[in-house]
Design an enzyme around this catalytic site. Structure first.
Site, PDB file in Angstrom:
ATOM      1  N   HIS A 190      31.502 -12.985 -11.983  1.00  0.00           N
ATOM      2  CA  HIS A 190      31.575 -14.284 -12.817  1.00  0.00           C
ATOM      3  C   HIS A 190      32.781 -14.099 -13.786  1.00  0.00           C
ATOM      4  CE1 HIS A 190      27.849 -14.560 -10.617  1.00  0.00           C
ATOM      5  NE2 HIS A 190      28.132 -15.835 -10.745  1.00  0.00           N
ATOM      6  N   CYS A 202      31.177 -25.034  -2.293  1.00  0.00           N
ATOM      7  CA  CYS A 202      31.531 -24.860  -4.016  1.00  0.00           C
ATOM      8  C   CYS A 202      31.738 -23.476  -4.375  1.00  0.00           C
ATOM      9  CB  CYS A 202      30.210 -25.294  -4.741  1.00  0.00           C
ATOM     10  SG  CYS A 202      28.819 -24.332  -4.120  1.00  0.00           S
TER      11      CYS A 202
END
Ligand code: PEP
Ligand code: MG
Length: 829
Positions: A468, A758
């Site tokens: 992340h 995505c």
């Protein structure tokens, strides 16, 4: 019945002692709480945890609480805890031995005895052992060291004296004291010590608990004198041990490996000077682009000030007076930092800084800390640590909105301690000039504030392209590299970070800087994604909230709104109204265009405090994503209500999808839940090989799918997406991953339903045409990737995309797949 608290340096020791004592109790056992070890599982004691344990036990045992301690700083922590506790039940701190005392206390308390009686029983618990071994009670005999009677002053000849200076950062605390005591026990000598600063004396340094009473801190000079036949050898050994930091500093003093810091200016031949120091140790590219700047290392997190050190009476007044100015200085620096964040995008960050600044201005906090300094002789930094730690604990136990503030209090605690000790304030560096941030690993809270700083690039020691931190760096457009040499970089080193090739150069030459800065201009995205022959591929944005969505408005829509990122720091589930407001911000940025909202992807590397999972051996394979709705369907229900309300209020084209789906049955249940809320476009993410293999059945249940290549690669290749060393396996160019994507593309075409991508793969301009060839109908990416991806697609025909996909998926490895795809795409159609 009275209750018991056990204070120990070791959680394992306390647990084992309790287990042993528990065997002796028949009937109802008294309430016992352990305050043992440090939060991160290490050895140590913490007064705030002891205070919390006392309060917890006092609730169930208002008649009294007996506190048993192991040794040294445990005693000091327990004493401080008596000041910090909130409950008012009588509390007795006992000198009873931990194991025998706990057995005696537990048994007596279980029998309903009073606090006095339980304490007396515990304190006398050594008597049977003393009698059995023929020993006299402590204090009545000569000190015993290492099983040998110590030499008495009368029959020994004093032979040596020495002065040593303590270099251990935490002073002579339990571990170095244990080393010293054990080492000296082997000598035929009695070593006396005196702390020159405090005047405290120890008659026999072979006693660990006595050593702890010296209160010796880093920098203190300690006088030693020895008597006995080995006196000189014992003192020589003491000097050696002190110089080595009693073995505690092993490895810490190691400087950087000189060879790794070769810079252009240090090498002899100019031709070689331009060689990057990273040559031979290339890093992992995690966010494209290049940038040059001075290194700023992320300051270390604040460490707990040692509790062994105590101030003399004469030192206390000045120390106590230092607290208020320290709080004032931190208040001022936080306010100035908040004032600089005038851009609306940083509204949330500014609010956090302002809230912490307000806290720093509360006069009660330095006053309480000053009280601990004056009355107990705690150092100012230790006192501030305790007071703010106790406040954070209190807020946490109160839950709700109060618990949300605990993190601010802990942040303030670190800043105050840094201010008092002259250390650099923890958290993101407060700089106004551009810099390259070098960090081991970026915590989510710091990552969220990164965009508020003039950071131009990121170098991390660990991480992977799909972590992340990498996703955040890409969304901010920061070049970023995971590089094993990161720890060798020093503040002020000039580095060139090439996030496209995964290289870090120390002290790059002027030519290298110019070369790296000359980038190829790409035409800006015109708002419609298409191949050179006009085949429309929707180019969408990945966003994590309203501010980012506003910046991404030039995309055709949103392909992935990661809702969990809006609420990462929340301890309590946000209300439907609050969620609705947050989702409306994103819809409002894309009027009339479609926005794909993903329901909470909690768990694994994105834990949400308000949606806790059971402790799992392997969270990535556990209850994450849609699976959390098994135990908490109500949370999903409320989120769907909020999405529906937000979509209605904004007149948005809302698509909703669930993460981490593995079966068609899950897809069916999720679609039904969406439709019950009037949400007509229901879809799921394809992130598991199972979902890819069952794409036909899944597409029969839903209106669209979106492929999460980050997780799909992780699960297909059985390689953690966060792992740097395994980054080659989690590469989306792996033919196995491409073939799974193809299965989904084929199923989507057969069903006539949209298939999006995505995951981070969609941001790669070289991979985008291949994904289209595999059947993707839309690509969703970090907004900054839109121009490059649109340009790459616009340069090739759909036919080329299909041929490139076949070549890449048929290749033998990721490198070969890249080469095969590039070869097809560069040939004229
Ligand atoms: C993915 O796994 O590719 C994805 C888009 O989801 P996340 O990265 O948020 O897990
Ligand atoms: Mg995912």
């Amino acid at each position: 019945m009275i209750g018991i608290v056990v204070v120990s340096h070791s959680a394992a020791l306390a647990q084992a002692a309790l287990e042993l004592a528990g065997q002796m109790v028949h009937g109802d056992a008294p309430r016992v709480a352990l305050a043992a070890g440090t939060e991160d599982g290490g050895l140590g004691t913490d007064a705030t945890r002891v205070a919390a344990a006392i309060d917890e036990v006092a609730q169930a045992a208002p008649d009294g609480v007996l506190v048993l301690v192991d040794l040294g700083s445990a005693v000091i922590s327990a004493e401080l805890a008596l000041e910090l506790r909130m409950s008012d039940a009588p509390v007795r701190l006992t000198s009873a031995p931990l194991v025998e005392g706990l057995v005696a206390a537990l048994v007596t308390a279980a029998g309903g005895a009073s606090l006095d009686a339980v304490a007396a029983e515990a304190e006398g618990s050594l008597a049977p052992k003393l009698a059995h071994l023929g020993d006299e009670p402590a204090g009545s005999s000569a000190a015993v060291a290492g099983g040998q009677p110590a030499t008495s002053p009368a029959d020994a000849s004093p032979t040596a004296t020495a002065v040593v200076t303590l270099i251990n950062p935490a002073g002579l605390h339990a571990r170095p004291a244990a080393t010293l005591a054990a080492e000296l026990a082997g000598f035929d000598a009695t070593v006396r010590l005196r702390n020159r600063r405090t005047g405290a004396e120890v008659a026999n340094a072979a006693s660990m608990s006595a050593l702890l009473t010296l209160g010796a801190r880093q920098g203190d000079e300690v006088e030693a004198s020895a008597e006995g036949t080995d006196a000189a050898a014992a003192l020589a050994h003491l000097e050696q041990l002190a110089a080595d930091g009693f073995g505690e500093l092993d490895g810490e003093e190691d400087g950087p490996v000189p060879a790794a810091r070769v810079s252009a200016g240090e090498t002899a031949a100019p031709a070689e000077a331009a060689q990057p120091s990273s040559a031979g140790r290339p890093g992992i590219p995690i966010s494209p682009g290049t940038a040059v700047g001075p290194v700023v290392r992320m300051p270390d997190a604040a460490v707990e000030p040692p509790d062994e050190a105590t101030l003399t009476e004469s030192e206390r007044a000045a120390a106590a007076a230092s607290l208020a100015p320290a709080f004032a200085a931190v208040h001022q620096s936080l306010t100035q930092r908040a004032d600089r964040l005038t851009d609306e995008r940083f509204r949330d960050a500014r609010a956090v800084l302002e809230a912490t600044a307000v806290l720093a201005a509360d006069p009660a906090l330095p006053e309480q800390a000053a009280e601990l300094v004056t009355r107990l002789g705690a150092t100012p930094e230790r006192a501030a640590w305790l007071v703010l730690g106790a406040l954070a604990e209190l807020l946490t136990t109160q839950g709700g909105a109060m618990a949300e503030r605990a993190a601010d209090v802990r942040d303030l605690r670190g800043r105050i301690v840094a201010q008092l000790t002259g250390a650099i304030a923890p958290g993101l560096p407060d700089r106004s000039d551009p810099f390259v941030l070098v960090v081991d690993e970026l915590a989510p809270a710091d990552a969220a504030l990164l965009g508020t700083t003039p950071c131009v690039a990121l170098v991390t020691a660990s991480g992977a392209p799909t972590s992340h931190t990498a996703i955040l760096a890409r969304s901010l457009g920061l070049p970023a590299v995971v590089w094993a040499g990161a720890r060798e970089l020093r503040d002020g080193d000039t580095v060139l970070v090439d996030g496209t090739r995964g290289e870090v150069e120390v002290a790059p030459s002027a030519e290298r800087v110019a070369e790296a800065s000359a980038h190829v201009d790409v035409a800006p995205f015109d708002g419609t994604g298409r191949t050179s022959d006009g085949h429309h591929i929707e180019l969408l944005a990945n966003v994590s909230g309203g501010a980012e969505a506003a910046d991404a408005a030039r995309a055709e829509g949103v392909g992935l709104f990661r809702t969990e990122l809006v609420f990462l720091d929340r301890h309590e589930e946000p209300s439907v109204a609050e969620q609705t407001a947050a989702y409306r911000q994103v819809f409002a940025a894309f009027p009339g265009r479609h926005v794909v909202v993903r329901t909470l992807d909690a768990g694994s590397d994105k834990p949400l405090a308000f949606l806790p999972a059971a402790r799992e051996q392997n969270p990535a394979l556990g209850v994450r994503g849609y699976r959390t709705a098994r135990a908490r369907p109500d949370v999903l229900e409320r989120q769907l209500s909020a999405i529906a309300a937000a979509a209605q209020a904004e007149g948005a084209d809302a698509w909703v999808m669930a993460p981490m789906i593995a079966t068609a049955a899950e897809a069916r249940d999720f679609a039904a839940a969406c439709r019950a809320h009037g949400l007509r476009q229901a879809g799921v993410m394809i992130e598991t090989p199972a979902a890819a293999l069952c794409a036909d059945e899944i597409l029969a249940e839903v209106d669209f799918v979106s492929i999460g290549t980050n997780d799909l690669a992780q699960y297909a290749m059985a390689a953690d997406r966060q792992s740097g060393p395994l980054a080659e396996l989690t590469d989306a160019w792996q033919p196995a991953v491409l073939r799974l994507i193809r299965l989904v593309g084929v199923a989507g075409a057969a069903a006539g339903k949209p298939v999006g991508v995505c995951g981070e793969a969609a941001s790669d301009p070289a991979l985008a045409p291949v994904l289209v060839g595999l059947g993707a109908t839309s690509l969703s990416m970090a907004p900054r990737a839109l121009d490059a991806v649109a340009a790459a697609l616009g340069a090739v025909s759909r036919e080329q995309c299909v041929a490139a996909a076949a070549a890449a998926a048929g290749a033998s490895g990721p490198r070969e797949a890249r080469a095969a795809g590039a070869a097809v795409l560069s040939s004229t159609a």
